[in-house]
Design an enzyme around this catalytic site. Structure first.
Site, PDB file in Angstrom:
ATOM      1  N   THR A 251      39.719   2.014  17.352  1.00  0.00           N
ATOM      2  CA  THR A 251      40.763   0.997  17.358  1.00  0.00           C
ATOM      3  C   THR A 251      42.087   1.638  17.768  1.00  0.00           C
ATOM      4  O   THR A 251      42.266   2.842  17.607  1.00  0.00           O
ATOM      5  CB  THR A 251      40.854   0.468  15.907  1.00  0.00           C
ATOM      6  OG1 THR A 251      39.651  -0.228  15.638  1.00  0.00           O
ATOM      7  CG2 THR A 251      42.039  -0.412  15.653  1.00  0.00           C
TER       8      THR A 251
ATOM      9  N   GLY B 126      36.877  -7.795  11.404  1.00  0.00           N
ATOM     10  CA  GLY B 126      37.150  -6.686  10.482  1.00  0.00           C
ATOM     11  C   GLY B 126      38.568  -6.750   9.936  1.00  0.00           C
ATOM     12  O   GLY B 126      39.220  -7.795   9.934  1.00  0.00           O
ATOM     13  N   ASP B 127      39.034  -5.593   9.503  1.00  0.00           N
ATOM     14  CA  ASP B 127      40.375  -5.514   8.903  1.00  0.00           C
ATOM     15  C   ASP B 127      41.494  -5.680   9.918  1.00  0.00           C
ATOM     16  O   ASP B 127      42.593  -6.154   9.591  1.00  0.00           O
ATOM     17  CB  ASP B 127      40.559  -4.131   8.258  1.00  0.00           C
ATOM     18  CG  ASP B 127      40.486  -3.013   9.312  1.00  0.00           C
ATOM     19  OD1 ASP B 127      39.424  -2.899   9.963  1.00  0.00           O
ATOM     20  OD2 ASP B 127      41.490  -2.307   9.513  1.00  0.00           O
TER      21      ASP B 127
ATOM     22  N   GLY C   4      36.211  -1.210   8.679  1.00  0.00           N
ATOM     23  CA  GLY C   4      36.972  -2.413   8.335  1.00  0.00           C
ATOM     24  C   GLY C   4      36.599  -3.043   7.009  1.00  0.00           C
ATOM     25  O   GLY C   4      37.465  -3.507   6.252  1.00  0.00           O
TER      26      GLY C   4
HETATM   27  N1  ASP Z   1      38.825  -1.087  11.747  1.00  0.00           N
HETATM   28  C1  ASP Z   1      38.043  -1.500  12.887  1.00  0.00           C
HETATM   29  C2  ASP Z   1      37.101  -2.578  12.449  1.00  0.00           C
HETATM   30  O1  ASP Z   1      36.463  -2.428  11.429  1.00  0.00           O
HETATM   31  C3  ASP Z   1      37.292  -0.387  13.526  1.00  0.00           C
HETATM   32  C4  ASP Z   1      38.124   0.846  13.859  1.00  0.00           C
HETATM   33  O2  ASP Z   1      39.179   1.051  13.317  1.00  0.00           O
HETATM   34  O3  ASP Z   1      37.704   1.628  14.709  1.00  0.00           O
HETATM   35  O4  ASP Z   1      36.944  -3.539  13.152  1.00  0.00           O
END
Ligand code: ASP
Length: 330
Positions: free
Chosen positions: A167, A197-198, A221
Site C-alpha cells: 500500500t 481493508g483498513d 488490514g
Molecule cells: N492495509 C492494506 C489492506 O489490508 C494492505 C497493505 O497495507 O499492504 O488492504
C-alpha cells in the site's frame, strides 16, 4: 514552521530485487509532492501528487499493478483526510479508476458524503470529470502471472508471500500548519471480491488532526482495523508534550519494532523527533501485542516532525529532511 512531507510504499517482506524500484518510487513521489508543496500548492496537492506517482508505479500495491482479487480483478481503495476540518474523502472497491486518490480528493471536495464505493463511486467519478478506464488497464503482467500461480495451487498463502507489495501513503503539512494525510491500496492478494481493508477507513488506514498530527498505515488490514491504528497513533501524538527540541533517538525502543532500515534515515539530523518516533513505535507495538499482526506507519506531528515504525522485515519510506534533502530507505 517549515513545510514537511513523508511517504511510504508499504511494510512487507520486500524482496531484494524490488528494493531499488521501491526506493526510486519513494524518491520520485517525494520530488513530485515537494514540488507541489513548495511551488505554492497546498498540502492536499502534495499528498495527491506524491500518491499518483506511487499508484502509477507497479512495484506498489495501488492503482496500476495492484494485487488481483480472487476473481482476477483489481479493486482499489483510497482516502484523503483534512486535519483542519477532520473531513475525509474515501472510495472503495473501484475497478475502473486509474488513480483512486484523484477520486478520493473529489469526494473530499465535492461530495456531501465522506465515502463512496464501487458503482456509486465510479458514477460520481464520471460526474466529476474523472475518466473511467478499462479494468484490464490496471492489471500488470507480473500480478496476472502471480494470480495464475496462486489459482493453480488453491491460493496457498506461500504464493502470496512470494510477490508481496505495499500500500502507499503520504502526509504533508505546510508552513501555516495545514495538514493532510492520504492512503491508497489494491488491498490484499486474492482477497474476496468486495473485501475492503483498513486503508480507506477513517481512523484505521489514515487519520489527520491539525491539533496532533497525520498518519498513513500499511500492513494486514483486518488487524489494523481492530486497533484503529491511525487514530491510535494520532492520539499518542496528542498525549505527548508538544515537541520543543529534536532529541537523540533511543538505542532500542522496542524489540518488536524495527527503528528503521539501514541508511540515512535513522539519524535525528534528518528531522525525526523523539516524540514522533515514539508515537509511531507505540502504535506498531500495540498492533503486534494486541493482534499479533504485522504492519507499519508513517506520520508527521503537528509541527511537521516525521516519525515511522514497522514490525515487518522492511518498509519503503522517505521524507524531506530539514535541509531539504530527501531521505529514503527500504
Ligand atoms: N492495509 C492494506 C489492506 O489490508 C494492505 C497493505 O497495507 O499492504 O488492504
Amino acid at each position: 514552521m517549515k513545510p514537511s512531507l513523508i511517504v511510504h510504499g508499504g511494510a512487507w517482506d520486500i524482496p531484494d530485487e524490488a528494493v531499488e524500484a521501491c526506493t526510486s518510487g519513494c524518491r520520485r513521489a517525494l520530488e513530485s509532492g515537494w514540488s507541489a508543496l513548495t511551488r505554492g500548492g497546498s498540502p492536499l496537492d502534495a499528498v495527491e501528487a506524491a500518491i499518483i506517482v506511487l499508484e502509477d508505479e507497479p512495484v506498489f500495491d495501488a492503482g496500476f499493478g495492484s494485487h488481483l482479487n480472487l476473481d482476477g480483478r483489481v479493486e482499489c481503495d483510497a482516502i484523503v483526510m483534512n486535519g483542519a476540518t477532520l473531513r475525509s474523502g474515501a472510495v472503495a472497491a473501484l475497478q475502473r479508476i486509474r488513480n483512486p486518490i484523484r477520486l478520493a480528493r473529489a469526494v473530499l471536495e465535492h461530495c456531501p458524503h465522506m465515502m463512496l464505493v464501487a458503482g456509486g463511486a465510479e458514477r460520481f467519478a464520471k460526474e466529476n470529470g474523472i475518466a473511467l478506464c478499462d479494468p484490464e488497464d490496471l492489471v500488470s503482467d507480473a500480478e496476472r502471472e502471480a494470480w495464475r500461480h496462486c489459482s493453480q495451487d488453491k491460493h496457498a498463502a506461500a504464493h502470496h508471500r512470494g510477490h508481496e507489495q505495499g500500500t502507499v501513503g503520504a502526509v504533508a503539512i505546510d508552513a501555516q500548519g495545514k495538514l493532510f494525510a492520504a492512503t491508497s491500496t489494491g488491498g490484499t492478494c486474492c482477497k474476496l471480491p468486495g473485501r475492503v481493508g483498513d486503508s480507506p477507513l477513517i481512523g484505521c488506514g489514515c487519520y489527520a488532526d491539525s491539533a496532533a498530527g497525520g498518519v498513513s498505515c500499511t500492513g494486514y488490514g483486518e488487524a489494523i482495523m481492530k486497533i484503529v491504528m491511525a487514530k491510535t497513533a494520532v492520539d499518542l501524538l496528542r498525549a505527548v508534550p508538544a515537541p520543543q527540541h529534536d532529541c537523540p533517538l533511543p538505542e532500542e525502543p522496542s524489540r518488536l519494532v524495527a527503528a528503521s532500515a539501514p541508511g540515512d534515515a535513522d539519524r535525528s539530523p534528518c528531522g525525526e523527533n523523539f516524540h514522533a518516533m515514539m508515537a509511531a513505535r507505540e502504535a506498531v507495538h500495540l498492533l503486534a501485542h494486541r493482534t499479533h499482526a504485522t504492519g507499519g506507519l508513517i506520520l508527521l506531528d503537528r509541527e511537521g516532525h516525521p516519525g515511522f515504525a514497522f514490525n515487518t522485515p522492511r518498509m519503503a519510506y522517505g521524507y524531506v529532511a530539514p535541509d531539504g534533502s530527501f531521505a529514503t530507505a527500504v
